[in-house]
Write an enzyme that holds these catalytic residues in place. Sequence first.
Site, PDB file in Angstrom:
ATOM      1  N   LYS A   4      18.220 -12.463  24.985  1.00 56.99           N
ATOM      2  CA  LYS A   4      19.412 -12.422  24.134  1.00 56.99           C
ATOM      3  C   LYS A   4      20.110 -13.765  24.232  1.00 56.99           C
ATOM      4  CE  LYS A   4      22.783 -12.238  27.474  1.00 56.99           C
ATOM      5  NZ  LYS A   4      23.132 -13.625  27.825  1.00 56.99           N
TER       6      LYS A   4
ATOM      7  N   PRO B  34      12.222 -17.921  30.422  1.00 58.18           N
ATOM      8  CA  PRO B  34      12.652 -18.676  31.601  1.00 58.18           C
ATOM      9  C   PRO B  34      13.710 -17.931  32.416  1.00 58.18           C
ATOM     10  CG  PRO B  34      12.561 -20.114  29.686  1.00 58.18           C
ATOM     11  CD  PRO B  34      12.356 -18.721  29.178  1.00 58.18           C
ATOM     12  N   ILE B  35      13.653 -18.139  33.713  1.00 58.41           N
ATOM     13  CA  ILE B  35      14.522 -17.424  34.658  1.00 58.41           C
ATOM     14  C   ILE B  35      15.792 -18.239  34.899  1.00 58.41           C
ATOM     15  CG2 ILE B  35      14.666 -16.591  37.044  1.00 58.41           C
ATOM     16  CD1 ILE B  35      11.506 -16.267  36.774  1.00 58.41           C
TER      17      ILE B  35
ATOM     18  N   GLY C 275      20.263 -18.202  31.104  1.00 58.79           N
ATOM     19  CA  GLY C 275      21.310 -17.731  30.205  1.00 58.79           C
ATOM     20  C   GLY C 275      20.799 -16.835  29.095  1.00 58.79           C
TER      21      GLY C 275
ATOM     22  N   GLY D 282      16.871 -12.537  30.735  1.00 58.18           N
ATOM     23  CA  GLY D 282      15.491 -12.080  30.870  1.00 58.18           C
ATOM     24  C   GLY D 282      15.281 -11.024  31.942  1.00 58.18           C
ATOM     25  N   GLY D 283      15.822 -11.248  33.135  1.00 60.17           N
ATOM     26  CA  GLY D 283      15.682 -10.277  34.213  1.00 60.17           C
ATOM     27  C   GLY D 283      16.387  -8.970  33.904  1.00 60.17           C
TER      28      GLY D 283
ATOM     29  N   ALA E 236      16.835  -7.750  30.929  1.00 61.53           N
ATOM     30  CA  ALA E 236      16.007  -7.057  29.940  1.00 61.53           C
ATOM     31  C   ALA E 236      14.851  -6.331  30.618  1.00 61.53           C
ATOM     32  CB  ALA E 236      15.476  -8.054  28.910  1.00 61.53           C
TER      33      ALA E 236
ATOM     34  N   ASP F 114      24.449  -7.638  32.571  1.00 61.00           N
ATOM     35  CA  ASP F 114      23.870  -7.714  31.224  1.00 61.00           C
ATOM     36  C   ASP F 114      22.928  -6.554  30.908  1.00 61.00           C
ATOM     37  OD1 ASP F 114      25.148 -10.116  30.964  1.00 61.00           O
ATOM     38  OD2 ASP F 114      23.351 -11.353  31.006  1.00 61.00           O
TER      39      ASP F 114
END
Length: 274
Positions: free
Chosen positions: A8, A95-96, A99, A102-103, A105, A137
């Site tokens: 996102k 990418p970790i 921003g 990803g994690g 999600a 998030d």
Amino acid sequence: MVTFPNAKINIGLNIVGKRPDGFHNLESCFYPVGWADALEILPQTDWHHQVVSFTSSGLSIPGNQDSNLCLKAYRLLAEDFALPPVSIHLLKAVPIGAGLGGGSADAAFTIKALNQLFSLDISTENQQKYARSLGSDCAFFIENKPMYCFGKGDQFEETSLRLTGKWILLVNPGLHISTAEAYSGITPRVPTQDLRELLQKPIGQWRDFVKNDFEESLFKNHSVLPQIKAKIYDLGAQYASMSGSGSTVYGIFDHEPDPANNFQNSTVWKGELN
């Protein structure tokens, strides 16, 4: 079962106050983008080795595998439901610490996949409750649609904003920005204009009004970030911004952008928005 946890972006990000619990209150529009990991969850079939397993490929995930958010999501549901052991494999592409959520999600999609795989019949609201306990998030990705977000980023309000047919270009320079560094340059303040009203303006006007509060200090500390933003505008973006607390910078276009060789030593992704 295979699912694709997507990233996102933040469209606007205002840090409006410090909370008693040490977190900050913020306001932002979260918008899903197509850059995604791949998550496979399979029930264990080997009765002699029935333990929950987690493996990953693609981008290296820092830290102990045992503390991965996918495993935490499984254990959270296993406390309330009689889940059989599963094998979880995560192909990490987003990418970790970039921003892009990803994690978060990955955790939310684990909850959704387990709910579907084992017919747990957990309501959307309760899936969000589980997700909130894993990270600020995470709950957004349960419904995974554009939302005006507030509180810690875990409270939502419907938004009419849709960028269907627009293109997005995401550029990640591989720069790790810690949460501590990002917030050290922030003085929380309530903005004079309501973000929800600003996002009703034509996208071409956002440049002057829709801000990410982290940019001011992080752009001073990391000169590559404003350089990327300027290049994205040079390519014809209608709006460009850093996402979250960095370090990914994105641009929204009304046509397919051609990044060419403008962003060497960066990871670049582009796609259409829904």
